[in-house]
Design an enzyme around this catalytic site. Sequence first.
Site, short mmCIF file in Angstrom:
data_model
loop_
_atom_site.label_atom_id
_atom_site.label_comp_id
_atom_site.label_asym_id
_atom_site.label_seq_id
_atom_site.Cartn_x
_atom_site.Cartn_y
_atom_site.Cartn_z
N LYS A 135 0.88 -1.60 -0.04
CA LYS A 135 0.07 0.25 -0.33
C LYS A 135 0.96 1.61 0.16
CE LYS A 135 -3.96 2.15 2.49
NZ LYS A 135 -4.89 1.65 3.43
N SER A 151 -9.55 1.65 2.35
CA SER A 151 -9.06 2.94 1.73
C SER A 151 -8.17 1.81 1.21
CB SER A 151 -8.80 3.34 2.10
OG SER A 151 -7.37 3.00 3.63
N SER A 197 -10.17 -0.75 6.52
CA SER A 197 -9.47 -0.72 5.47
C SER A 197 -8.90 -1.85 4.77
CB SER A 197 -8.34 0.16 5.32
OG SER A 197 -9.36 2.24 4.67
N1 GLN Z 1 -13.08 3.93 5.80
C1 GLN Z 1 -13.27 3.88 7.06
C2 GLN Z 1 -12.22 5.66 6.90
O1 GLN Z 1 -12.68 6.12 6.17
C3 GLN Z 1 -11.59 3.63 7.56
C4 GLN Z 1 -10.69 3.52 6.77
C5 GLN Z 1 -9.28 3.48 6.70
O2 GLN Z 1 -9.41 2.22 7.71
N2 GLN Z 1 -7.93 4.09 7.11
O3 GLN Z 1 -11.73 6.21 7.91
#
Ligand code: GLN
Length: 487
Positions: A79, A154, A178
């Site tokens: 990532k 994400s 995410s």
């Molecule tokens: N979707 C969640 C957010 O927007 C979690 C994101 C994540 O785990 N980095 O914060």
Amino acid sequence: MSAGGARALDLARDIAAGERSAVAVAQAHLDRIAEHDGLVHAFNVVTADAALARAAEVDRAVAAGEPVGPLAGVPIAVKDNLATRGVETTCSSKILQGWVPPYDATVVQRIAAAGAVVVGKTNLDEFAMGSSTENSAFGPTRNPVRTDRVPGGSSGGSAAAVAADFAPIALGSDTGGSIRQPASFCGVVGVKPTYGLVSRYGLVAFASSLDQVGPFANSVADAALLLDAIAGPDPADATSIPQAAEAVLPRLDEGVAGLRVGIVSELLGEGIAPDVAARVREAAEALAAAGAEVVEVSVPAVTYGLSAYYLIAPAEASSNLARFDGVRYGLRVDAPTTNEMMVATRTAGFGDEVQRRIMLGTYALSAGYYDAFYGKAQKVRTLIGRDFAAAYEQADVLLSPTAPTTAFELGAIADPLTMYLNDICTIPTNLAGHAAMSVPFGTGDDGLPVGVQVLAPALGEVPMFRAAAVVEAAAPAPAAFEIAGSK
Ligand code: GLN
């Protein structure tokens, strides 16, 4: 699949035995990336030359009889919020475009030491804020299973890379879901380890008290292999758990006889699509058939998880992202005064969702509002921990959906609050600092993958993986798919 669709465990074994060439394996995956990533866009950058050089080094070591690690020659996608020495690290943000870290994140050092071959850096929602990878400043990633769908987020690029067989394993980060939600959307395994089990050194911080690095894989065993390679204490991360991590892979086949599995009743009701809920119940039946004792448990405070998270995470983000000021990293938009330069840089460099979170977090922390918002959210966080503790007196692991639905269409969710609802089942784990993973289990009515979430208390990775292995073994065979569609 042209790259062979092989598992990391098999590749590593064959390469270490000299039965397969790491260069050939790397080349097959790079070819597949070249063929399909124009459409999928899992990668921000593909490090083909470095990958082939690294693979040649593995082949040379094998030929010389030198020891090679447990991930010998296994291609891996990383990532793009993990620092990679000499390779641009952007967090899919314009503000970091052009930033080339002078060091590797601890997890990147560990996969290298284990013999893995990094094939590229994967796309994400900018600074890991989002649930669809549509918040990337460099354009969205498509779900390889059906390319008009989002891959989740994400870590959408990492999930898509594994689903598309661009690499058998990948690293992501999980602050509120995410890793798990994109794993669920793309039909792969995704693990959010216990907070502190995996070093965060070199992970660009979003919300430091919630962030964890973890594996993606096409099987529970491959996820265990990767987790074992990256877990364990790191003096460079003050929050890393000082004890040696317990290896998971050797324990995978122990089964679930006598294991107590709790279905979280609050996470199977309102807001969860009926076809997704049905798969979770089927997974529970499979665990019962394998000898687990399945009960329903209540974790009442999880229903407040989302509200608490969207105060705590932006509050921490507003502070963490203050360092992107046009002076130290990446983008700088010049202006007559320092203040104007910073405003111009941050306005041009951060996308809408990141700006929204910075404003929300700054507001929640401001004098006069601190107790009402941030302070209250921290109290809810404590209650969630207590409710989980009570549930874990009745059960060793818990079961829930990973996400409320299957993958939605690109562009389908425009409203931020609706997007946030994707994380109702995953966020409580981060707030508690616990472990959880998503395992593919059949499909929804639309034929798209469904993920079942197995949750465990802190350092409960071994029972979590044992349950996950049984869920995986009972899951309906995934439907084959071709990556198809127009750009
Ligand atoms: N979707 C969640 C957010 O927007 C979690 C994101 C994540 O785990 N980095 O914060």
